[in-house]
Design a protein around this motif. Structure first.
Motif, PDB file in Angstrom:
ATOM      1  N   TYR A  26      33.923   2.051 -64.157  1.00  0.00           N
ATOM      2  CA  TYR A  26      32.970   2.261 -63.390  1.00  0.00           C
ATOM      3  C   TYR A  26      33.156   3.664 -62.882  1.00  0.00           C
ATOM      4  O   TYR A  26      34.522   3.854 -62.341  1.00  0.00           O
ATOM      5  CB  TYR A  26      32.648   1.186 -62.254  1.00  0.00           C
ATOM      6  N   THR A  27      32.286   4.517 -62.455  1.00  0.00           N
ATOM      7  CA  THR A  27      32.231   5.941 -61.831  1.00  0.00           C
ATOM      8  C   THR A  27      31.486   5.513 -60.563  1.00  0.00           C
ATOM      9  O   THR A  27      30.530   5.305 -60.483  1.00  0.00           O
ATOM     10  CB  THR A  27      31.928   6.811 -62.714  1.00  0.00           C
ATOM     11  N   LEU A  28      32.370   5.758 -59.404  1.00  0.00           N
ATOM     12  CA  LEU A  28      31.794   5.774 -58.043  1.00  0.00           C
ATOM     13  C   LEU A  28      30.641   6.898 -57.806  1.00  0.00           C
ATOM     14  O   LEU A  28      30.966   8.102 -58.280  1.00  0.00           O
ATOM     15  CB  LEU A  28      32.774   5.675 -57.003  1.00  0.00           C
ATOM     16  N   PRO A  29      29.395   6.709 -57.588  1.00  0.00           N
ATOM     17  CA  PRO A  29      28.585   7.764 -57.158  1.00  0.00           C
ATOM     18  C   PRO A  29      28.970   8.844 -56.294  1.00  0.00           C
ATOM     19  O   PRO A  29      29.656   8.643 -55.187  1.00  0.00           O
ATOM     20  CB  PRO A  29      27.229   7.241 -56.673  1.00  0.00           C
ATOM     21  N   LEU A  30      28.384  10.198 -56.250  1.00  0.00           N
ATOM     22  CA  LEU A  30      28.482  11.074 -55.468  1.00  0.00           C
ATOM     23  C   LEU A  30      28.021  10.672 -53.892  1.00  0.00           C
ATOM     24  O   LEU A  30      27.068   9.855 -53.824  1.00  0.00           O
ATOM     25  CB  LEU A  30      27.553  12.438 -55.637  1.00  0.00           C
ATOM     26  N   GLY A  31      28.954  10.939 -52.871  1.00  0.00           N
ATOM     27  CA  GLY A  31      28.548  10.612 -51.636  1.00  0.00           C
ATOM     28  C   GLY A  31      29.170   9.351 -51.320  1.00  0.00           C
ATOM     29  O   GLY A  31      28.911   8.994 -50.083  1.00  0.00           O
ATOM     30  N   THR A  32      29.938   8.810 -52.113  1.00  0.00           N
ATOM     31  CA  THR A  32      30.688   7.369 -51.661  1.00  0.00           C
ATOM     32  C   THR A  32      31.992   7.656 -50.705  1.00  0.00           C
ATOM     33  O   THR A  32      32.861   8.531 -51.253  1.00  0.00           O
ATOM     34  CB  THR A  32      31.093   6.469 -52.718  1.00  0.00           C
ATOM     35  N   VAL A  33      31.933   6.985 -49.572  1.00  0.00           N
ATOM     36  CA  VAL A  33      33.351   6.979 -49.049  1.00  0.00           C
ATOM     37  C   VAL A  33      33.764   5.598 -48.623  1.00  0.00           C
ATOM     38  O   VAL A  33      33.149   4.798 -48.643  1.00  0.00           O
ATOM     39  CB  VAL A  33      33.033   7.862 -47.416  1.00  0.00           C
TER      40      VAL A  33
END
Length: 185
Positions: A26-33
C-alpha cells in the motif's frame, strides 16, 4: 486485518507516498500525516475497521498478512527503510494472534519490534489507540532459547541457554520448568 504505525515524536510526521510492503502492499496518499504521539491505521478493509472500532483507516491494501508469519516493511518516499517487522506464529511470538480474533500488539514502542517477546496477544484489538498490553517497564526479551540434548532421556543432564536483554539492564535470570510425562501434554 490492519497494521498500525505510531509516531513517538513531539512533531507531526508527513508520511505522504510512504510505502508498506511485504505480505501486503500500500502507498499512503499525498497529504497523509501522523500527529505527534499519534497513530495511523492501514487496513485490508477500512470500512470494517470503521464499523467495528470507530476508527478511520487507510486502504484497502493488496495482498494479505499470513497467520504463519510474514514481513511488513515501511519505507519513506525516498525508499529509505523506516521500520520493519518479520513476525512469526510460534514462540516467542504471540501464538493466539493467529487470525482468530486476537491482534498482535507491541508492548512498548521503545522495544525492538523485530523480537517476538516485544509483542503480546491482545483482545479486543485497539486500532488507533494505545495497546491494552502497553507497559512502561516491559519484561525482558528472551530469545535464542535452546536445550541440549535435543531429545533428552531421564538420565541426561539438560543444559538450557537463552539470550535475555532489557533496555534497562538484566540483573538476574531465573529458570522455571515443568516436568511432563510422555503423552501428558
Amino acid at each position: 486485518e490492519f497494521v498500525e504505525f505510531y509516531n513517538p515524536s513531539a512533531a507531526t510526521v508527513d508520511v505522504s507516498s510512504w510505502e508498506i510492503s511485504g505480505g501486503v502492499t500500500y502507498t499512503l496518499p499525498l497529504g497523509t500525516v501522523i500527529p505527534a504521539q499519534g497513530f495511523l491505521v492501514v487496513a485490508q478493509d477500512p470500512a470494517i475497521i470503521q464499523s467495528r472500532y470507530g476508527v478511520s483507516a487507510f486502504g484497502p491494501w493488496a495482498g494479505g498478512l499470513s497467520s504463519d508469519g510474514d514481513t511488513v516493511t515501511l519505507r519513506a518516499a525516498n525508499g529509505d527503510k523506516v521500520a520493519e517487522v518479520n513476525y512469526g506464529s510460534e514462540f516467542p511470538w504471540p501464538i493466539s494472534a493467529d487470525g482468530e480474533g486476537a491482534s498482535m500488539a507491541l508492548v512498548n514502542p521503545a522495544l525492538d519490534n523485530d523480537l517476538g517477546s516485544s509483542w503480546r496477544s491482545q483482545t479486543p484489538p485497539t486500532p488507533g489507540a494505545t495497546n491494552s498490553v502497553f507497559a512502561i517497564n516491559a519484561v525482558p526479551n528472551i530469545r535464542q532459547v535452546e536445550h541440549t540434548p535435543q531429545t533428552p532421556t531421564s538420565t541426561n543432564q539438560i543444559v538450557i541457554t537463552a539470550k535475555v536483554t532489557d533496555p534497562h539492564g538484566v540483573a538476574a535470570v531465573q529458570l522455571r520448568y515443568q516436568l511432563v510425562t510422555p503423552g501428558n501434554y
